[in-house]
Design a protein around this motif. Structure first.
Motif, short mmCIF file in Angstrom:
data_model
loop_
_atom_site.label_atom_id
_atom_site.label_comp_id
_atom_site.label_asym_id
_atom_site.label_seq_id
_atom_site.Cartn_x
_atom_site.Cartn_y
_atom_site.Cartn_z
N ASN A 104 0.73 -1.22 0.01
CA ASN A 104 -0.23 -0.07 -0.21
C ASN A 104 0.90 1.24 -0.05
OD1 ASN A 104 -1.96 -1.58 0.02
ND2 ASN A 104 -2.82 -0.98 2.23
N LEU A 105 1.87 1.14 0.80
CA LEU A 105 2.92 2.34 0.60
C LEU A 105 3.29 2.53 -0.75
CD1 LEU A 105 4.59 4.41 2.44
CD2 LEU A 105 6.53 2.50 2.53
N ALA A 106 3.84 1.50 -1.32
CA ALA A 106 4.27 1.82 -2.96
C ALA A 106 3.30 2.18 -3.80
CB ALA A 106 4.83 0.20 -3.05
N GLU A 107 2.14 1.70 -3.33
CA GLU A 107 1.02 2.00 -4.57
C GLU A 107 0.57 3.43 -4.09
OE1 GLU A 107 0.56 0.41 -7.06
OE2 GLU A 107 -1.35 1.35 -7.89
N ARG A 108 0.30 3.98 -2.85
CA ARG A 108 0.21 5.02 -2.69
C ARG A 108 1.10 6.18 -3.16
NH1 ARG A 108 -1.02 5.47 3.75
NH2 ARG A 108 -1.52 7.84 3.17
N ILE A 109 2.57 5.80 -3.20
CA ILE A 109 3.35 6.65 -3.81
C ILE A 109 3.24 6.67 -5.16
CG2 ILE A 109 6.01 6.88 -4.15
CD1 ILE A 109 6.19 5.70 -1.27
N ARG A 110 3.08 5.62 -5.80
CA ARG A 110 2.95 5.42 -7.35
C ARG A 110 1.46 6.48 -7.82
NH1 ARG A 110 0.51 3.60 -11.75
NH2 ARG A 110 -1.47 3.20 -10.63
N ALA A 111 0.61 6.16 -6.82
CA ALA A 111 -0.65 6.92 -7.16
C ALA A 111 -0.46 8.35 -7.18
CB ALA A 111 -1.69 6.70 -6.21
N ALA A 112 0.38 8.72 -6.34
CA ALA A 112 0.55 10.57 -6.21
C ALA A 112 1.45 10.86 -7.56
CB ALA A 112 1.62 10.68 -5.07
N GLY A 113 2.32 10.02 -8.04
CA GLY A 113 3.09 10.41 -9.28
C GLY A 113 2.24 10.23 -10.52
N ALA A 181 10.59 9.28 -7.30
CA ALA A 181 10.91 10.13 -8.43
C ALA A 181 9.73 10.99 -9.03
CB ALA A 181 11.81 9.46 -9.54
N ALA A 182 8.70 10.18 -9.35
CA ALA A 182 7.46 10.55 -10.17
C ALA A 182 6.50 11.49 -8.88
CB ALA A 182 6.74 9.32 -10.48
N ALA A 183 6.51 10.96 -7.67
CA ALA A 183 5.61 11.40 -6.79
C ALA A 183 5.95 12.58 -6.17
CB ALA A 183 5.37 10.39 -5.33
N ALA A 184 7.21 13.04 -5.98
CA ALA A 184 7.57 14.25 -5.42
C ALA A 184 7.75 15.67 -6.28
CB ALA A 184 9.16 14.23 -4.75
N LYS A 185 7.52 16.68 -5.71
CA LYS A 185 7.65 17.61 -6.51
C LYS A 185 8.99 18.13 -7.15
CE LYS A 185 4.15 20.04 -3.68
NZ LYS A 185 4.21 20.95 -2.51
N HIS A 186 10.02 17.66 -6.26
CA HIS A 186 11.46 18.10 -6.64
C HIS A 186 12.13 17.10 -6.38
CE1 HIS A 186 14.75 21.01 -7.31
NE2 HIS A 186 15.50 20.11 -6.58
N THR A 187 12.75 16.20 -7.34
CA THR A 187 13.53 15.05 -7.23
C THR A 187 15.21 15.09 -7.32
OG1 THR A 187 11.69 13.66 -7.94
CG2 THR A 187 13.94 12.60 -8.17
N ILE A 188 15.89 14.68 -6.31
CA ILE A 188 17.09 14.80 -6.04
C ILE A 188 17.79 13.47 -6.46
CG2 ILE A 188 19.28 15.92 -4.96
CD1 ILE A 188 17.10 17.68 -3.52
N VAL A 189 18.66 13.18 -7.20
CA VAL A 189 19.27 12.03 -7.28
C VAL A 189 20.89 11.86 -7.21
CG1 VAL A 189 19.35 10.07 -8.96
CG2 VAL A 189 17.66 11.38 -9.17
N GLN A 190 21.39 11.02 -6.44
CA GLN A 190 22.63 10.79 -6.55
C GLN A 190 23.08 9.50 -7.27
OE1 GLN A 190 23.41 10.22 -2.08
NE2 GLN A 190 24.55 8.20 -2.74
N VAL A 191 23.88 9.76 -8.19
CA VAL A 191 24.42 8.73 -9.03
C VAL A 191 25.88 8.26 -8.94
CG1 VAL A 191 22.42 9.25 -10.64
CG2 VAL A 191 24.77 10.30 -10.93
N SER A 192 25.99 7.16 -9.30
CA SER A 192 27.82 6.76 -9.47
C SER A 192 28.55 7.29 -10.74
CB SER A 192 28.12 5.28 -9.29
OG SER A 192 27.27 4.84 -8.21
N GLU A 193 27.58 7.62 -11.63
CA GLU A 193 28.05 7.58 -12.89
C GLU A 193 26.90 8.81 -13.88
OE1 GLU A 193 30.33 5.13 -16.40
OE2 GLU A 193 28.42 4.42 -15.36
N ILE A 194 27.69 9.85 -14.33
CA ILE A 194 27.01 10.76 -15.58
C ILE A 194 27.43 10.17 -16.88
CG2 ILE A 194 26.07 12.98 -16.21
CD1 ILE A 194 26.61 13.59 -13.12
#
Lengths: 227, 226
Positions: A104-113, A181-194
């Motif tokens: 339900n946590l996952a689907e509620r987040i998905r629903a927001a996005g 990433a889809a559910a938030a107004k502002h998504t900040i991502v840390q990656v190993s490689e660009i």
């Protein structure tokens, strides 16, 4: 607009007191430790944090909780053998807990996005976690009405980003990244490689860049950081 | 790894490994299966290659292999119990909403769970003791109980103080309503259906003795000697 940022400190600088912050990761896999450390250093407080767990050991989310920055946790599995910082705050009445079944946590987040205003799900029907919620008999079974979980900010970890913000994850560290990433107004991502635009096979991109606002490169492989 | 254990001739209660072997044997070839944390995880030790079972872990993977050892250990590759595991050829990764859609959507054939209590109508209690000072944690238990086509429970029949965990109605907080279809215990295997509880096999106990332990009316299949 998509921004590439040099340091984790600058990446989280805009997070205000009282924000709802989604933090990716299941246990330590996919947990964006460096972004969380930067959030701790930023001093932001009175936060509502959405994560599967409530921190483990003496790192990452656990430290944010220890330092009293988290007013409320929305999660499915707070109690673990090493969740002592959460346990202490919870027993002292210093942190609010909204306990949500994991799916339900996952689907509620998905629903927001996805722009869904709510949904009926059989999970939790007849249990104390569905008390007070609307129920209907649909599609041959009793179902419970659940609402989306939105956030001001998501902090997530991916393996690789290209210059369009498209993301690829690594193994089970993917977990909540794509939906947060889809559910938030502002998504900040840390990656190993660009990598340059065009270097990722479009067929294999997991999170399209449209969901991403800020990217910061953090040295070290995700597996090393998670171990 | 496969171990042959002769269940029919068992004249004593089954140990955890024997029970795990029995559950493994009952899983139909080609099934998609989720094994819960704890005792159910043992079932994977007794699945054979010929059975061609695909294991699901709810943190986002199908085709999970055995626990990782030594250099195989990778912090990005863990199971729902946060234990490092391996991937088998043909494995796939997906995000959490997809992983729980696999359950909720009825795509999993079987999930095997532990339990505090199971009721005569298949209600399951396995997530919370209800103790006032306990910090509640549910994880994927409710989703698993609700989503799989068949929910098998593995547990000892009795608590440490000798009370039956198969009960008329659960006293612990529920995980799911009417979801359990089979209960594998050290003393017997119970089938739960619309017409009540049927004993499929007993281990070192007669049906009459079993009925004295369990506060639920028991019926027997023809295979069970009285």
């Amino acid at each position: 607009m998509l921004q590439f940022i040099d340091t984790v400190g600058e990446a989280v600088a805009g997070i205000r007191d009282g924000s709802t912050v989604m933090i990716g990761g299941f246990g330590n896999a996919g947990q964006p430790f460096e972004l969380i450390d930067a959030l701790l250093d930023s001093g932001a407080t009175d936060l509502t944090v959405v994560n599967n767990n409530a921190g483990q050991g003496d790192q990452g989310l656990a430290l944010l909780i220890k330092e009293g920055r988290v007013r409320k946790m929305i999660c499915s599995f707070p109690r673990q053998s090493d969740s002592w910082h959460f346990d202490e705050k919870y027993r002292a009445g210093k942190i609010e807990l909204e306990l949500v079944p994991q799916g339900n946590l996952a689907e509620r987040i998905r629903a927001a996005g996805a722009g869904i205003g709510g949904f009926f799900t059989p999970t939790g029907y007849g249990t104390m976690l569905a008390e007070g919620k609307e129920t209907r008999f649909l599609d041959g079974k009793w179902q419970v009405f659940e609402t989306p979980i939105h956030a001001d900010v998501a902090l997530i970890k991916a393996l690789t980003a290209d210059r369009k913000g498209n993301l690829v994850y690594r193994k089970t560290a993917r977990n909540f990244g794509p939906i947060m990433a889809a559910a938030a107004k502002h998504t900040i991502v840390q990656v190993s490689e660009i990598v340059p635009t065009g270097a990722l096979d479009p067929e294999n991109i997991v999170t399209p860049g449209i969901y991403v606002n800020s990217i910061v490169r953090v040295a070290g492989t995700p597996a090393e950081r998670a171990a | 790894m496969s171990t042959e254990i002769s269940i029919q001739r068992s004249v004593k209660p089954l140990g955890k490994d024997e029970l795990a072997a029995l559950v493994a044997r009952d899983i139909a070839p080609g099934s998609f299966v989720n094994l819960g944390i704890g005792q159910p995880t043992l079932v994977s030790n007794y699945l054979t290659e010929e059975q061609n079972i695909t294991l699901h872990t709810e943190n986002g993977m199908l085709g999970m292999g055995p626990e990782a050892v030594g250099e195989q250990i990778d912090g990005d590759l863990i199971n729902a119990g946060k234990i490092p595991v391996t991937e088998l050829p043909g494995a796939s990764y997906f995000h959490h909403a997809d992983s729980f859609a696999i359950m909720r959507g009825g795509h999993l054939d079987i999930c095997v769970l532990g339990a505090f209590q199971v009721s005569a109508t298949g209600d399951l209690a396995n997530w919370h003791t209800g103790a006032p000072d306990a910090i509640p944690a549910v994880g994927g238990a409710m989703d698993l109980a609700t989503g799989a086509k068949d929910v098998f429970v593995m547990m000892t029949l009795l608590t440490r103080d000798g009370t039956s965990k198969l009960v008329e109605a659960c006293t612990y907080p529920l995980t799911g309503v009417g979801c359990v279809t089979r209960v594998y215990t050290d003393k017997a295997v119970f089938l739960i259906g619309p017409d009540g509880v049927t004993v499929r096999e007993t281990f070192g106990i007669t049906l009459e003795e079993l009925q004295q332990l369990v506060p639920v009316p028991l019926k027997a299949t023809s295979a069970v000697g009285v």
